[in-house]
Write an enzyme that holds these catalytic residues in place. Structure first.
Site, PDB file in Angstrom:
ATOM      1  CG  ASP A  60      40.068  43.352  38.792  1.00 62.44           C
ATOM      2  OD1 ASP A  60      39.275  43.452  37.663  1.00 62.44           O
ATOM      3  OD2 ASP A  60      40.984  42.585  38.765  1.00 62.44           O
ATOM      4  CG  ASP A  83      27.805  34.144  42.607  1.00 65.24           C
ATOM      5  OD1 ASP A  83      29.021  34.167  43.032  1.00 65.24           O
ATOM      6  OD2 ASP A  83      27.129  35.391  42.263  1.00 65.24           O
ATOM      7  CG  ASN A  90      31.238  48.849  30.736  1.00 67.37           C
ATOM      8  OD1 ASN A  90      30.646  49.823  30.893  1.00 67.37           O
ATOM      9  ND2 ASN A  90      32.468  48.662  30.056  1.00 67.37           N
ATOM     10  CG  ASN A  91      29.529  42.614  36.183  1.00 67.07           C
ATOM     11  OD1 ASN A  91      28.149  42.575  36.621  1.00 67.07           O
ATOM     12  ND2 ASN A  91      30.341  41.645  36.094  1.00 67.07           N
TER      13      ASN A  91
HETATM   14  P1  ITT Z   1      34.023  45.296  35.247  1.00 62.71           P
HETATM   15  O1  ITT Z   1      35.488  45.073  34.927  1.00 62.71           O
HETATM   16  O2  ITT Z   1      33.155  46.266  34.289  1.00 62.71           O
HETATM   17  O3  ITT Z   1      33.598  45.733  36.606  1.00 62.71           O
HETATM   18  P2  ITT Z   1      33.775  42.670  34.968  1.00 62.71           P
HETATM   19  O4  ITT Z   1      32.823  41.457  34.802  1.00 62.71           O
HETATM   20  O5  ITT Z   1      35.064  42.659  34.015  1.00 62.71           O
HETATM   21  O6  ITT Z   1      33.188  43.843  35.080  1.00 62.71           O
HETATM   22  P3  ITT Z   1      36.240  41.601  36.843  1.00 62.71           P
HETATM   23  O7  ITT Z   1      37.094  41.577  35.940  1.00 62.71           O
HETATM   24  O8  ITT Z   1      36.202  42.081  38.225  1.00 62.71           O
HETATM   25  O9  ITT Z   1      34.602  42.286  36.269  1.00 62.71           O
HETATM   26  O10 ITT Z   1      35.429  39.964  37.252  1.00 62.71           O
HETATM   27  C1  ITT Z   1      36.295  38.870  36.863  1.00 62.71           C
HETATM   28  C2  ITT Z   1      34.964  37.674  36.724  1.00 62.71           C
HETATM   29  O11 ITT Z   1      34.952  37.304  38.083  1.00 62.71           O
HETATM   30  C3  ITT Z   1      33.799  38.129  36.110  1.00 62.71           C
HETATM   31  O12 ITT Z   1      33.456  38.130  34.984  1.00 62.71           O
HETATM   32  C4  ITT Z   1      33.076  37.366  36.944  1.00 62.71           C
HETATM   33  O13 ITT Z   1      32.894  35.907  36.097  1.00 62.71           O
HETATM   34  C5  ITT Z   1      33.821  36.904  38.115  1.00 62.71           C
HETATM   35  N1  ITT Z   1      32.995  37.423  39.323  1.00 62.71           N
HETATM   36  C6  ITT Z   1      33.355  38.577  39.701  1.00 62.71           C
HETATM   37  N2  ITT Z   1      32.528  38.824  40.777  1.00 62.71           N
HETATM   38  C7  ITT Z   1      31.855  37.847  41.140  1.00 62.71           C
HETATM   39  C8  ITT Z   1      30.896  37.546  42.151  1.00 62.71           C
HETATM   40  O14 ITT Z   1      30.501  38.222  43.044  1.00 62.71           O
HETATM   41  N3  ITT Z   1      30.536  36.091  41.940  1.00 62.71           N
HETATM   42  C9  ITT Z   1      30.673  35.309  41.188  1.00 62.71           C
HETATM   43  N4  ITT Z   1      31.828  35.762  39.941  1.00 62.71           N
HETATM   44  C10 ITT Z   1      32.151  36.856  40.109  1.00 62.71           C
END
Ligand code: ITT
Length: 203
Positions: free
Chosen positions: A68, A151, A8-9
Site C-alpha cells: 500500500d 509520477d 491488481n495494479n
Molecule cells: P493495489 O491495491 O491493487 O495494489 P492500487 O493502485 O489500489 O493497487 P495503492 O492503493 O497502494 O494501489 O496506491 C494508491 C495510489 O497511489 C495509486 O492509485 C497511485 O495513483 C498512487 N501510487 C502508488 N504507487 C505509486 C508510484 O510508485 N508512483 C506514483 N503513484 C503511485
C-alpha cells in the site's frame, strides 16, 4: 522463488519484478482465479497493506505480500496519503488525482512531499511489514509519460525531472517501492537460510 503479489495494479507488478530481478517469479491473485477488487478500507497504509494480504490469503489459502502506497504532501498535512488512489474520484483516475493535487497546491511555495510504501507479508502463519520512502517535491506542472499514478508530478530529491520523465531504472533504484521490496527480499533470503538450516532454529 515464486511469490504472490496481492495486487491488481500491473504497474506495481512490473516495478516489483524489475526491483527483484531474476530469481523470482511473481504471480498475482488473478493467476489463482481471484479477480475481484482487493479491499483497502483502513485508515493507514500499514492497515491497508495487511488487509490486502489477508484478503488474498483468505481466498487462495496461499502466502503472499501486498503493497500500500501513499503520496504525503507536507503543505497539505500529509494528504492525499492513504487516500491517494481515491483523491479526486472513487476510481483510480490518475489524471484527475494529479490535476486536483496541482490545483490544491496552486500558489503554494512549500512543495515538499514523499512517497511511502508499506509491504505486508504473510508467511507460514505470521505477518511481517517492510517500509520504504522517497523524499522529493511536487512539480508545478505534470511532465513525462513513464510510470503511473502521481509520477508525472513527483520530482525525487537530487533530480530535476519527475519520476515519469526519468528512466524506469532510476525510479526502481531509488523509489519508496524499491526500498520496501529490497527489505522484503533480504528478509526472504535470510528466512530461507534459517528454514534450510535446522541447527539455527531456536537460536
Ligand atoms: P493495489 O491495491 O491493487 O495494489 P492500487 O493502485 O489500489 O493497487 P495503492 O492503493 O497502494 O494501489 O496506491 C494508491 C495510489 O497511489 C495509486 O492509485 C497511485 O495513483 C498512487 N501510487 C502508488 N504507487 C505509486 C508510484 O510508485 N508512483 C506514483 N503513484 C503511485
Amino acid at each position: 522463488m515464486e511469490l504472490i503479489f496481492a495486487t491488481n495494479n500491473r504497474h506495481k507488478l512490473e516495478e516489483a519484478a524489475q526491483i527483484l530481478g531474476g530469481g523470482y517469479i511473481l504471480k498475482t491473485p488473478s493467476d489463482f482465479g481471484l479477480s475481484e477488487e482487493i479491499p483497502e478500507e483502513r485508515d493507514t497504509l500499514e492497515g491497508n497493506a495487511v488487509q490486502k494480504a489477508e484478503f488474498v490469503k483468505f481466498h487462495t489459502g496461499l502466502d503472499c505480500f501486498a503493497d500500500d502506497t501513499g503520496l504525503e504532501v507536507e503543505a497539505l498535512g500529509g494528504e492525499p496519503g492513504v487516500r491517494s488512489a481515491r483523491y479526486a474520484t472513487d476510481g483510480h483516475d490518475f489524471g484527475a488525482n494529479t490535476a486536483l493535487l496541482l490545483k490544491n497546491l496552486e500558489g503554494v511555495a512549500d512543495r515538499r512531499a514523499r512517497f511511502r510504501t508499506v509491504i505486508a507479508l504473510i508467511l507460514d502463519g505470521r505477518l511481517y511489514t517492510f517500509e520504504g520512502e522517497v523524499r522529493g517535491k511536487i512539480s508545478r506542472t505534470a511532465a513525462g509519460n513513464k510510470g503511473f499514478g502521481y509520477d508525472p508530478v513527483f520530482i525525487p530529491e537530487g533530480y530535476t525531472e519527475t519520476f515519469a520523465q526519468l528512466p524506469a531504472e532510476v525510479k526502481n533504484a531509488i523509489s519508496h517501492r524499491a526500498e520496501a521490496v529490497r527489505k522484503l527480499a533480504v528478509f526472504l533470503k535470510d528466512y530461507g537460510k534459517y528454514q534450510g538450516d535446522p541447527s539455527l532454529k531456536g537460536k
